[in-house]
Motif scaffolding. Structure first.
Motif, PDB file in Angstrom:
ATOM      1  N   ILE A 291     -15.413  15.841   1.875  1.00  0.00           N
ATOM      2  CA  ILE A 291     -14.804  16.147   0.573  1.00  0.00           C
ATOM      3  C   ILE A 291     -14.498  17.642   0.470  1.00  0.00           C
ATOM      4  CG2 ILE A 291     -15.231  16.200  -1.913  1.00  0.00           C
ATOM      5  CD1 ILE A 291     -16.788  13.554  -1.566  1.00  0.00           C
ATOM      6  N   ALA A 292     -15.405  18.465   0.996  1.00  0.00           N
ATOM      7  CA  ALA A 292     -15.236  19.911   0.891  1.00  0.00           C
ATOM      8  C   ALA A 292     -14.041  20.432   1.691  1.00  0.00           C
ATOM      9  CB  ALA A 292     -16.516  20.611   1.364  1.00  0.00           C
ATOM     10  N   LEU A 293     -13.517  19.614   2.596  1.00  0.00           N
ATOM     11  CA  LEU A 293     -12.332  20.034   3.367  1.00  0.00           C
ATOM     12  C   LEU A 293     -11.091  20.094   2.483  1.00  0.00           C
ATOM     13  CD1 LEU A 293     -12.825  17.901   6.618  1.00  0.00           C
ATOM     14  CD2 LEU A 293     -13.144  20.374   6.396  1.00  0.00           C
ATOM     15  N   PHE A 294     -11.140  19.378   1.364  1.00  0.00           N
ATOM     16  CA  PHE A 294      -9.961  19.241   0.506  1.00  0.00           C
ATOM     17  C   PHE A 294     -10.100  20.096  -0.750  1.00  0.00           C
ATOM     18  CE2 PHE A 294      -7.840  15.897   2.802  1.00  0.00           C
ATOM     19  CZ  PHE A 294      -8.873  15.296   3.513  1.00  0.00           C
ATOM     20  N   PRO A 295      -8.961  20.447  -1.352  1.00  0.00           N
ATOM     21  CA  PRO A 295      -9.029  21.247  -2.583  1.00  0.00           C
ATOM     22  C   PRO A 295      -9.688  20.464  -3.713  1.00  0.00           C
ATOM     23  CG  PRO A 295      -6.772  20.558  -2.119  1.00  0.00           C
ATOM     24  CD  PRO A 295      -7.583  20.188  -0.917  1.00  0.00           C
ATOM     25  N   ALA A 296     -10.170  21.191  -4.710  1.00  0.00           N
ATOM     26  CA  ALA A 296     -10.954  20.605  -5.812  1.00  0.00           C
ATOM     27  C   ALA A 296     -10.208  19.490  -6.543  1.00  0.00           C
ATOM     28  CB  ALA A 296     -11.371  21.698  -6.788  1.00  0.00           C
ATOM     29  N   ASP A 297      -8.886  19.612  -6.654  1.00  0.00           N
ATOM     30  CA  ASP A 297      -8.145  18.589  -7.408  1.00  0.00           C
ATOM     31  C   ASP A 297      -8.037  17.270  -6.644  1.00  0.00           C
ATOM     32  OD1 ASP A 297      -4.687  19.737  -6.846  1.00  0.00           O
ATOM     33  OD2 ASP A 297      -6.366  19.379  -5.495  1.00  0.00           O
ATOM     34  N   MET A 298      -8.520  17.260  -5.405  1.00  0.00           N
ATOM     35  CA  MET A 298      -8.533  16.018  -4.630  1.00  0.00           C
ATOM     36  C   MET A 298      -9.922  15.363  -4.658  1.00  0.00           C
ATOM     37  SD  MET A 298      -5.505  15.798  -3.042  1.00  0.00           S
ATOM     38  CE  MET A 298      -5.703  14.993  -1.463  1.00  0.00           C
ATOM     39  N   HIS A 299     -10.893  16.091  -5.176  1.00  0.00           N
ATOM     40  CA  HIS A 299     -12.263  15.593  -5.163  1.00  0.00           C
ATOM     41  C   HIS A 299     -12.421  14.434  -6.138  1.00  0.00           C
ATOM     42  CE1 HIS A 299     -14.016  19.657  -3.543  1.00  0.00           C
ATOM     43  NE2 HIS A 299     -13.051  19.166  -2.799  1.00  0.00           N
ATOM     44  N   PRO A 300     -13.373  13.543  -5.847  1.00  0.00           N
ATOM     45  CA  PRO A 300     -13.618  12.429  -6.779  1.00  0.00           C
ATOM     46  C   PRO A 300     -14.008  12.944  -8.153  1.00  0.00           C
ATOM     47  CG  PRO A 300     -14.757  12.071  -4.697  1.00  0.00           C
ATOM     48  CD  PRO A 300     -14.241  13.473  -4.666  1.00  0.00           C
ATOM     49  N   PRO A 301     -13.591  12.230  -9.214  1.00  0.00           N
ATOM     50  CA  PRO A 301     -13.958  12.668 -10.562  1.00  0.00           C
ATOM     51  C   PRO A 301     -15.453  12.475 -10.791  1.00  0.00           C
ATOM     52  CG  PRO A 301     -12.871  10.532 -10.649  1.00  0.00           C
ATOM     53  CD  PRO A 301     -12.791  10.999  -9.228  1.00  0.00           C
TER      54      PRO A 301
ATOM     55  N   ARG B 293       0.840  -1.191   0.000  1.00  0.00           N
ATOM     56  CA  ARG B 293       0.000   0.000   0.000  1.00  0.00           C
ATOM     57  C   ARG B 293       0.875   1.240   0.000  1.00  0.00           C
ATOM     58  NH1 ARG B 293      -3.195  -2.567   3.856  1.00  0.00           N
ATOM     59  NH2 ARG B 293      -2.404  -1.314   5.541  1.00  0.00           N
ATOM     60  N   ALA B 294       1.912   1.211   0.856  1.00  0.00           N
ATOM     61  CA  ALA B 294       2.785   2.377   0.963  1.00  0.00           C
ATOM     62  C   ALA B 294       3.472   2.629  -0.367  1.00  0.00           C
ATOM     63  CB  ALA B 294       3.812   2.177   2.069  1.00  0.00           C
ATOM     64  N   ALA B 295       3.854   1.529  -1.060  1.00  0.00           N
ATOM     65  CA  ALA B 295       4.542   1.710  -2.323  1.00  0.00           C
ATOM     66  C   ALA B 295       3.586   2.218  -3.388  1.00  0.00           C
ATOM     67  CB  ALA B 295       5.178   0.395  -2.762  1.00  0.00           C
ATOM     68  N   GLY B 296       2.299   1.794  -3.341  1.00  0.00           N
ATOM     69  CA  GLY B 296       1.359   2.107  -4.409  1.00  0.00           C
ATOM     70  C   GLY B 296       0.709   3.462  -4.281  1.00  0.00           C
ATOM     71  N   ASP B 297       0.519   4.003  -3.114  1.00  0.00           N
ATOM     72  CA  ASP B 297      -0.252   5.222  -2.910  1.00  0.00           C
ATOM     73  C   ASP B 297       0.581   6.273  -2.220  1.00  0.00           C
ATOM     74  OD1 ASP B 297      -3.062   3.165  -2.126  1.00  0.00           O
ATOM     75  OD2 ASP B 297      -2.689   4.284  -3.955  1.00  0.00           O
ATOM     76  N   THR B 298       0.743   7.411  -2.897  1.00  0.00           N
ATOM     77  CA  THR B 298       1.341   8.541  -2.227  1.00  0.00           C
ATOM     78  C   THR B 298       0.277   9.124  -1.308  1.00  0.00           C
ATOM     79  OG1 THR B 298       0.554  10.060  -3.912  1.00  0.00           O
ATOM     80  CG2 THR B 298       2.714   9.046  -4.281  1.00  0.00           C
ATOM     81  N   GLY B 299       0.643  10.131  -0.487  1.00  0.00           N
ATOM     82  CA  GLY B 299      -0.294  10.744   0.416  1.00  0.00           C
ATOM     83  C   GLY B 299      -1.529  11.225  -0.310  1.00  0.00           C
ATOM     84  N   ALA B 300      -1.328  12.017  -1.365  1.00  0.00           N
ATOM     85  CA  ALA B 300      -2.461  12.583  -2.098  1.00  0.00           C
ATOM     86  C   ALA B 300      -3.312  11.490  -2.730  1.00  0.00           C
ATOM     87  CB  ALA B 300      -1.958  13.544  -3.167  1.00  0.00           C
ATOM     88  N   GLU B 301      -2.662  10.466  -3.284  1.00  0.00           N
ATOM     89  CA  GLU B 301      -3.407   9.398  -3.948  1.00  0.00           C
ATOM     90  C   GLU B 301      -4.244   8.613  -2.958  1.00  0.00           C
ATOM     91  OE1 GLU B 301      -2.724  10.748  -7.340  1.00  0.00           O
ATOM     92  OE2 GLU B 301      -3.797   8.838  -7.237  1.00  0.00           O
ATOM     93  N   ALA B 302      -3.702   8.382  -1.773  1.00  0.00           N
ATOM     94  CA  ALA B 302      -4.458   7.651  -0.750  1.00  0.00           C
ATOM     95  C   ALA B 302      -5.677   8.451  -0.325  1.00  0.00           C
ATOM     96  CB  ALA B 302      -3.565   7.361   0.451  1.00  0.00           C
ATOM     97  N   THR B 303      -5.485   9.755  -0.140  1.00  0.00           N
ATOM     98  CA  THR B 303      -6.613  10.604   0.248  1.00  0.00           C
ATOM     99  C   THR B 303      -7.674  10.616  -0.837  1.00  0.00           C
ATOM    100  OG1 THR B 303      -5.147  12.024   1.544  1.00  0.00           O
ATOM    101  CG2 THR B 303      -7.283  12.933   0.921  1.00  0.00           C
ATOM    102  N   LYS B 304      -7.253  10.790  -2.080  1.00  0.00           N
ATOM    103  CA  LYS B 304      -8.211  10.818  -3.202  1.00  0.00           C
ATOM    104  C   LYS B 304      -8.960   9.501  -3.289  1.00  0.00           C
ATOM    105  CE  LYS B 304      -6.494  12.668  -7.092  1.00  0.00           C
ATOM    106  NZ  LYS B 304      -5.437  13.047  -8.067  1.00  0.00           N
ATOM    107  N   LYS B 305      -8.252   8.416  -3.040  1.00  0.00           N
ATOM    108  CA  LYS B 305      -8.884   7.101  -3.095  1.00  0.00           C
ATOM    109  C   LYS B 305      -9.969   7.004  -2.025  1.00  0.00           C
ATOM    110  CE  LYS B 305      -6.431   3.500  -4.229  1.00  0.00           C
ATOM    111  NZ  LYS B 305      -5.478   2.371  -4.228  1.00  0.00           N
ATOM    112  N   GLY B 306      -9.631   7.451  -0.819  1.00  0.00           N
ATOM    113  CA  GLY B 306     -10.606   7.406   0.262  1.00  0.00           C
ATOM    114  C   GLY B 306     -11.850   8.228  -0.037  1.00  0.00           C
ATOM    115  N   LEU B 307     -11.644   9.428  -0.561  1.00  0.00           N
ATOM    116  CA  LEU B 307     -12.780  10.297  -0.862  1.00  0.00           C
ATOM    117  C   LEU B 307     -13.644   9.694  -1.961  1.00  0.00           C
ATOM    118  CD1 LEU B 307     -11.040  13.823  -0.793  1.00  0.00           C
ATOM    119  CD2 LEU B 307     -12.272  12.646   1.043  1.00  0.00           C
TER     120      LEU B 307
END
Lengths: 145, 142
Positions: A129-139, A23-37
């Motif tokens: 979701i609104a806590l995070f910037p728009a580029d982190m929001h789900p597509p 998991r650590a190798a596959g997801d950077t911080g931002a990617e993990a957060t985006k995945k969760g959202l």
């Protein structure tokens, strides 16, 4: 190669193959957060579908996805600003609680209460979701067919 | 001489019937396929390999191919069929092919003959995923 060296290399290899390491190798911080959202939003839509179709037994089963989604977000925030992390954590706890709150009405097959609980859950997900910037929001989802 | 000719003919026939392997997987933990579009020639023997690449969320997925224009109705029927029927409506004429359910990290396979040219929807029918976990198999003329 000596036996002890073989054991050491085997241990290193095993550690590298451990799920946490993957998991650590596959997801950077931002990617993990985006995945969760994205998982949160996915559960909102999926539970809405299940509720509409009166698949009451399946609704509570979605809760574990919300728990995993929260874990992904937490993993993404590791090492981040403490005050922001605390703010997000407070909302994650509310999100998990809102998800869990659908179980009772689902078990009772209480459509009105379930709809209300789902709306509260969906609203809470939007808050997170609104806590995070728009580029982190789900597509925006565009279904293939 | 005749024996050699027969052997060559057998080998040629085997090559012609060798399945076309199509591979599709889940988009990790998400209710989505990767890729969402596949292409094959009509009449081809297809081996569809479906891989569940999710790891943490404990949910099953499958790959189900249906006739054009029937995706929404089939999805509804699958949801109504429920877990007792493996989320597949029994004896449904809209169904063309379906894999077994795959748990996280597993791979399942289904063999079928590609139908007539057209665009055929595929979906995951497990637990109502079909409302958004879909793709299209483009079948082209030979």
């Amino acid at each position: 190669m000596t036996f002890s060296r073989r054991v050491l290399m085997g241990s290193v290899a095993a550690a590298m193959l451990a799920p946490g390491a993957l998991r650590a190798a596959g997801d950077t911080g931002a990617e993990a957060t985006k995945k969760g959202l994205r998982i949160f939003e996915q559960v909102v839509r999926h539970t809405n579908r299940l509720i509409t179709s009166k698949q009451y037994d399946t609704v509570p089963k979605e809760h574990h996805e919300v728990v995993e989604g929260a874990d992904f977000v937490r993993e993404g925030l590791k090492g981040g600003a403490a005050d922001f992390t605390a703010k997000v954590e407070a909302e994650l706890i509310k999100t998990i609680a809102a998800s869990a709150a659908m179980a009772g009405p689902a078990k009772a097959k209480d459509d009105a209460a379930l709809a209300k609980a789902h709306e509260a859950f969906a609203t809470q997900v939007k808050v997170v979701i609104a806590l995070f910037p728009a580029d982190m929001h789900p597509p925006v989802r565009e279904r293939a067919t | 001489m005749l024996r050699a000719l027969l052997i060559c003919a057998s080998l040629a026939l085997a090559a012609d019937t060798k399945p076309v392997v199509l591979t599709v997987e889940t988009d990790g933990e998400f209710l989505a396929f990767k890729p969402q579009e596949l292409t094959v020639t009509a009449g081809a023997t297809v081996r569809l390999v479906f891989r569940h690449t999710g790891r943490r969320i404990q949910q099953n997925h499958n790959w189900v191919l249906v006739k054009p224009g029937t995706a929404d109705a089939f999805d509804d029927a699958a949801l109504a069929a429920g877990a007792d029927h493996g989320w597949i409506p029994a004896n449904d004429p809209r169904l063309i092919a379906a894999t077994a359910a795959a748990s996280p990290g597993r791979q399942v396979v289904v063999d079928f003959t590609a139908p007539a040219p057209g665009d055929y929807p595929f979906m995951c029918t497990q637990e109502g995923h079909g409302f958004e976990m879909r793709g299209v198999l483009h079948v082209v003329a030979p």
